[in-house]
Write a protein that holds these residues in place. Structure first.
Motif, PDB file in Angstrom:
ATOM      1  N   PHE A  65       0.859  -1.279  -0.067  1.00  0.00           N
ATOM      2  CA  PHE A  65       0.086   0.077   0.120  1.00  0.00           C
ATOM      3  C   PHE A  65       0.767   1.172  -0.042  1.00  0.00           C
ATOM      4  CE2 PHE A  65      -2.730  -3.065   1.571  1.00  0.00           C
ATOM      5  CZ  PHE A  65      -3.990  -2.983   0.790  1.00  0.00           C
ATOM      6  N   ARG A  66       2.098   1.146  -0.367  1.00  0.00           N
ATOM      7  CA  ARG A  66       2.958   2.129  -0.506  1.00  0.00           C
ATOM      8  C   ARG A  66       2.654   3.120  -1.589  1.00  0.00           C
ATOM      9  NH1 ARG A  66       9.250   1.021  -0.566  1.00  0.00           N
ATOM     10  NH2 ARG A  66       8.696   0.208  -2.466  1.00  0.00           N
ATOM     11  N   TYR A  67       2.198   2.831  -2.699  1.00  0.00           N
ATOM     12  CA  TYR A  67       1.523   3.701  -4.080  1.00  0.00           C
ATOM     13  C   TYR A  67       0.192   3.477  -4.167  1.00  0.00           C
ATOM     14  CZ  TYR A  67       6.695   3.033  -4.680  1.00  0.00           C
ATOM     15  OH  TYR A  67       7.991   3.150  -4.643  1.00  0.00           O
ATOM     16  N   SER A  68      -0.190   4.419  -4.553  1.00  0.00           N
ATOM     17  CA  SER A  68      -1.678   4.684  -4.985  1.00  0.00           C
ATOM     18  C   SER A  68      -1.729   5.408  -6.375  1.00  0.00           C
ATOM     19  CB  SER A  68      -2.415   5.261  -3.973  1.00  0.00           C
ATOM     20  OG  SER A  68      -2.088   6.757  -3.843  1.00  0.00           O
ATOM     21  N   GLY A  69      -2.815   5.135  -6.920  1.00  0.00           N
ATOM     22  CA  GLY A  69      -3.330   5.804  -8.330  1.00  0.00           C
ATOM     23  C   GLY A  69      -3.096   4.938  -9.525  1.00  0.00           C
ATOM     24  N   ALA A  70      -3.793   5.395 -10.427  1.00  0.00           N
ATOM     25  CA  ALA A  70      -3.710   4.697 -11.644  1.00  0.00           C
ATOM     26  C   ALA A  70      -2.496   4.715 -12.431  1.00  0.00           C
ATOM     27  CB  ALA A  70      -4.622   4.923 -12.847  1.00  0.00           C
ATOM     28  N   ARG A  71      -1.489   5.822 -12.220  1.00  0.00           N
ATOM     29  CA  ARG A  71      -0.482   5.889 -13.027  1.00  0.00           C
ATOM     30  C   ARG A  71       0.593   5.149 -12.363  1.00  0.00           C
ATOM     31  NH1 ARG A  71       0.188  11.167 -15.773  1.00  0.00           N
ATOM     32  NH2 ARG A  71      -1.737  12.031 -15.965  1.00  0.00           N
ATOM     33  N   ALA A  72       0.497   4.719 -11.117  1.00  0.00           N
ATOM     34  CA  ALA A  72       1.553   3.990 -10.284  1.00  0.00           C
ATOM     35  C   ALA A  72       1.306   2.268 -10.433  1.00  0.00           C
ATOM     36  CB  ALA A  72       1.459   4.359  -8.883  1.00  0.00           C
ATOM     37  N   ALA A  73       0.393   1.901 -11.491  1.00  0.00           N
ATOM     38  CA  ALA A  73       0.146   0.584 -11.503  1.00  0.00           C
ATOM     39  C   ALA A  73       1.105  -0.361 -11.702  1.00  0.00           C
ATOM     40  CB  ALA A  73      -1.093   0.272 -12.823  1.00  0.00           C
ATOM     41  N   GLN A  74       2.119  -0.121 -12.358  1.00  0.00           N
ATOM     42  CA  GLN A  74       3.325  -0.970 -12.524  1.00  0.00           C
ATOM     43  C   GLN A  74       4.179  -0.988 -11.113  1.00  0.00           C
ATOM     44  OE1 GLN A  74       5.610   0.224 -15.783  1.00  0.00           O
ATOM     45  NE2 GLN A  74       4.482  -1.059 -17.423  1.00  0.00           N
ATOM     46  N   ILE A  76       2.796  -0.553  -8.230  1.00  0.00           N
ATOM     47  CA  ILE A  76       2.050  -1.255  -7.308  1.00  0.00           C
ATOM     48  C   ILE A  76       2.258  -2.736  -7.437  1.00  0.00           C
ATOM     49  CG2 ILE A  76      -0.627  -1.727  -6.648  1.00  0.00           C
ATOM     50  CD1 ILE A  76      -1.004   1.004  -7.276  1.00  0.00           C
ATOM     51  N   VAL A  77       2.237  -3.283  -8.597  1.00  0.00           N
ATOM     52  CA  VAL A  77       2.251  -4.755  -8.940  1.00  0.00           C
ATOM     53  C   VAL A  77       3.783  -5.180  -8.286  1.00  0.00           C
ATOM     54  CG1 VAL A  77       2.773  -6.298 -10.788  1.00  0.00           C
ATOM     55  CG2 VAL A  77       0.950  -4.843 -10.651  1.00  0.00           C
ATOM     56  N   ARG A  78       4.894  -4.281  -8.883  1.00  0.00           N
ATOM     57  CA  ARG A  78       6.231  -4.613  -8.123  1.00  0.00           C
ATOM     58  C   ARG A  78       6.364  -4.488  -6.630  1.00  0.00           C
ATOM     59  NH1 ARG A  78       7.974  -1.483 -12.588  1.00  0.00           N
ATOM     60  NH2 ARG A  78       7.849   0.382 -11.484  1.00  0.00           N
ATOM     61  N   SER A  79       5.474  -3.596  -6.013  1.00  0.00           N
ATOM     62  CA  SER A  79       5.634  -3.552  -4.361  1.00  0.00           C
ATOM     63  C   SER A  79       4.824  -4.752  -3.996  1.00  0.00           C
ATOM     64  CB  SER A  79       4.598  -2.296  -4.037  1.00  0.00           C
ATOM     65  OG  SER A  79       5.390  -1.245  -4.418  1.00  0.00           O
ATOM     66  N   PHE A  80       3.762  -5.378  -4.676  1.00  0.00           N
ATOM     67  CA  PHE A  80       3.169  -6.524  -4.421  1.00  0.00           C
ATOM     68  C   PHE A  80       4.184  -7.628  -4.341  1.00  0.00           C
ATOM     69  CE2 PHE A  80      -1.028  -4.535  -4.057  1.00  0.00           C
ATOM     70  CZ  PHE A  80      -1.883  -5.249  -3.085  1.00  0.00           C
ATOM     71  N   TYR A  81       4.724  -7.690  -5.520  1.00  0.00           N
ATOM     72  CA  TYR A  81       5.699  -8.811  -5.632  1.00  0.00           C
ATOM     73  C   TYR A  81       6.712  -9.027  -4.509  1.00  0.00           C
ATOM     74  CZ  TYR A  81       3.557 -10.786  -9.832  1.00  0.00           C
ATOM     75  OH  TYR A  81       2.548 -11.471 -10.592  1.00  0.00           O
ATOM     76  N   ALA A  82       7.440  -7.755  -4.280  1.00  0.00           N
ATOM     77  CA  ALA A  82       8.460  -7.581  -3.553  1.00  0.00           C
ATOM     78  C   ALA A  82       8.068  -7.696  -2.187  1.00  0.00           C
ATOM     79  CB  ALA A  82       9.030  -6.072  -3.517  1.00  0.00           C
ATOM     80  N   GLY A  83       6.737  -7.240  -1.708  1.00  0.00           N
ATOM     81  CA  GLY A  83       6.145  -7.558  -0.234  1.00  0.00           C
ATOM     82  C   GLY A  83       6.032  -8.863  -0.076  1.00  0.00           C
ATOM     83  N   GLU A  84       5.688  -9.649  -0.904  1.00  0.00           N
ATOM     84  CA  GLU A  84       5.170 -11.062  -0.749  1.00  0.00           C
ATOM     85  C   GLU A  84       6.547 -11.906  -0.537  1.00  0.00           C
ATOM     86  OE1 GLU A  84       3.015 -14.309   0.172  1.00  0.00           O
ATOM     87  OE2 GLU A  84       2.296 -12.113  -0.233  1.00  0.00           O
ATOM     88  N   ALA A  85       7.515 -11.500  -1.563  1.00  0.00           N
ATOM     89  CA  ALA A  85       8.827 -12.227  -1.160  1.00  0.00           C
ATOM     90  C   ALA A  85       9.478 -11.820   0.115  1.00  0.00           C
ATOM     91  CB  ALA A  85       9.853 -11.706  -2.337  1.00  0.00           C
ATOM     92  N   GLY A  86       9.462 -10.523   0.542  1.00  0.00           N
ATOM     93  CA  GLY A  86       9.913 -10.206   1.915  1.00  0.00           C
ATOM     94  C   GLY A  86       9.184 -10.634   2.963  1.00  0.00           C
ATOM     95  N   LYS A  87       7.823 -11.104   2.812  1.00  0.00           N
ATOM     96  CA  LYS A  87       7.174 -11.672   3.785  1.00  0.00           C
ATOM     97  C   LYS A  87       7.349 -13.109   4.032  1.00  0.00           C
ATOM     98  CE  LYS A  87       2.304 -12.921   4.380  1.00  0.00           C
ATOM     99  NZ  LYS A  87       0.908 -12.704   3.846  1.00  0.00           N
ATOM    100  N   MET A  88       7.766 -13.798   2.697  1.00  0.00           N
ATOM    101  CA  MET A  88       8.163 -15.204   3.032  1.00  0.00           C
ATOM    102  C   MET A  88       9.398 -15.311   3.774  1.00  0.00           C
ATOM    103  SD  MET A  88       6.813 -16.976  -0.267  1.00  0.00           S
ATOM    104  CE  MET A  88       5.097 -16.727  -0.896  1.00  0.00           C
ATOM    105  N   ILE A  89      10.477 -14.625   3.340  1.00  0.00           N
ATOM    106  CA  ILE A  89      11.662 -14.412   3.916  1.00  0.00           C
ATOM    107  C   ILE A  89      11.747 -14.021   5.518  1.00  0.00           C
ATOM    108  CG2 ILE A  89      13.792 -13.378   3.609  1.00  0.00           C
ATOM    109  CD1 ILE A  89      13.733 -13.086   0.806  1.00  0.00           C
ATOM    110  N   LEU A  90      10.877 -13.154   5.915  1.00  0.00           N
ATOM    111  CA  LEU A  90      10.890 -12.662   7.020  1.00  0.00           C
ATOM    112  C   LEU A  90      10.187 -13.628   8.008  1.00  0.00           C
ATOM    113  CD1 LEU A  90      11.227 -10.286   9.027  1.00  0.00           C
ATOM    114  CD2 LEU A  90       9.080  -9.423   8.353  1.00  0.00           C
ATOM    115  N   THR A  91       9.203 -14.382   7.449  1.00  0.00           N
ATOM    116  CA  THR A  91       8.603 -15.478   8.283  1.00  0.00           C
ATOM    117  C   THR A  91       9.666 -16.668   8.608  1.00  0.00           C
ATOM    118  OG1 THR A  91       6.485 -15.009   7.036  1.00  0.00           O
ATOM    119  CG2 THR A  91       6.791 -17.193   8.140  1.00  0.00           C
ATOM    120  N   ALA A  92      10.386 -16.859   7.203  1.00  0.00           N
ATOM    121  CA  ALA A  92      11.359 -17.908   7.613  1.00  0.00           C
ATOM    122  C   ALA A  92      12.370 -17.687   8.512  1.00  0.00           C
ATOM    123  CB  ALA A  92      12.084 -18.466   6.301  1.00  0.00           C
TER     124      ALA A  92
END
Length: 135
Positions: A65-74, A76-92
């Motif tokens: 949820f770091r970015y918002s708006g239609a112009r930031a769509a790419q 936002i998608v990159r942030s979702f992937y980075a967030g999910e990867a970081g979440k898995m690493i942090l959990t481990a």
């Protein structure tokens, strides 16, 4: 023109905040119940399990949820992937730290409270005020 628009909302105004709050409350209540029923070791093990579930989700929410708006769509998608990867690493890493650094530890309480806190996300659509589906 800047395509990344940082989200200026405070943390408690994010749409995911009720889910994170519910996850924290479920973790605390579950750890309290386990502590009351099975003793101190199981209680703090359950609390550690809840924290292991909650902290990576807070990190993911921050990244997603770091970015918002239609112009930031790419972005936002990159942030979702980075967030999910970081979440898995942090959990481990948190599980490794818990098993290596906390003695004595009740693994059943740890995993039970972890799974209970994670299950809160199953009910996330009921907790979020913003509806993403069409009426």
């Amino acid at each position: 023109m800047e395509t990344r628009t940082p989200n200026r909302l405070p943390f408690h105004r994010w749409p995911v905040f009720p889910v994170l709050l519910a996850q924290m409350l479920v973790s605390l209540v579950a750890a309290g119940v386990v502590w009351r029923a099975y003793g101190t070791v199981s209680g703090y093990s359950g609390l550690i399990g809840g924290v292991i579930a909650w902290l990576p989700n807070v990190y993911f929410a921050y990244k997603a949820f770091r970015y918002s708006g239609a112009r930031a769509a790419q972005a936002i998608v990159r942030s979702f992937y980075a967030g999910e990867a970081g979440k898995m690493i942090l959990t481990a890493v948190l599980f490794a730290l818990a098993f290596a650094g906390v003695k004595p530890l009740a693994p059943l309480a740890l995993f039970g409270c972890f799974l209970l806190a994670q299950s809160v996300s199953w009910f996330a659509p009921l907790l979020m005020k913003t509806r993403f589906s069409r009426p």
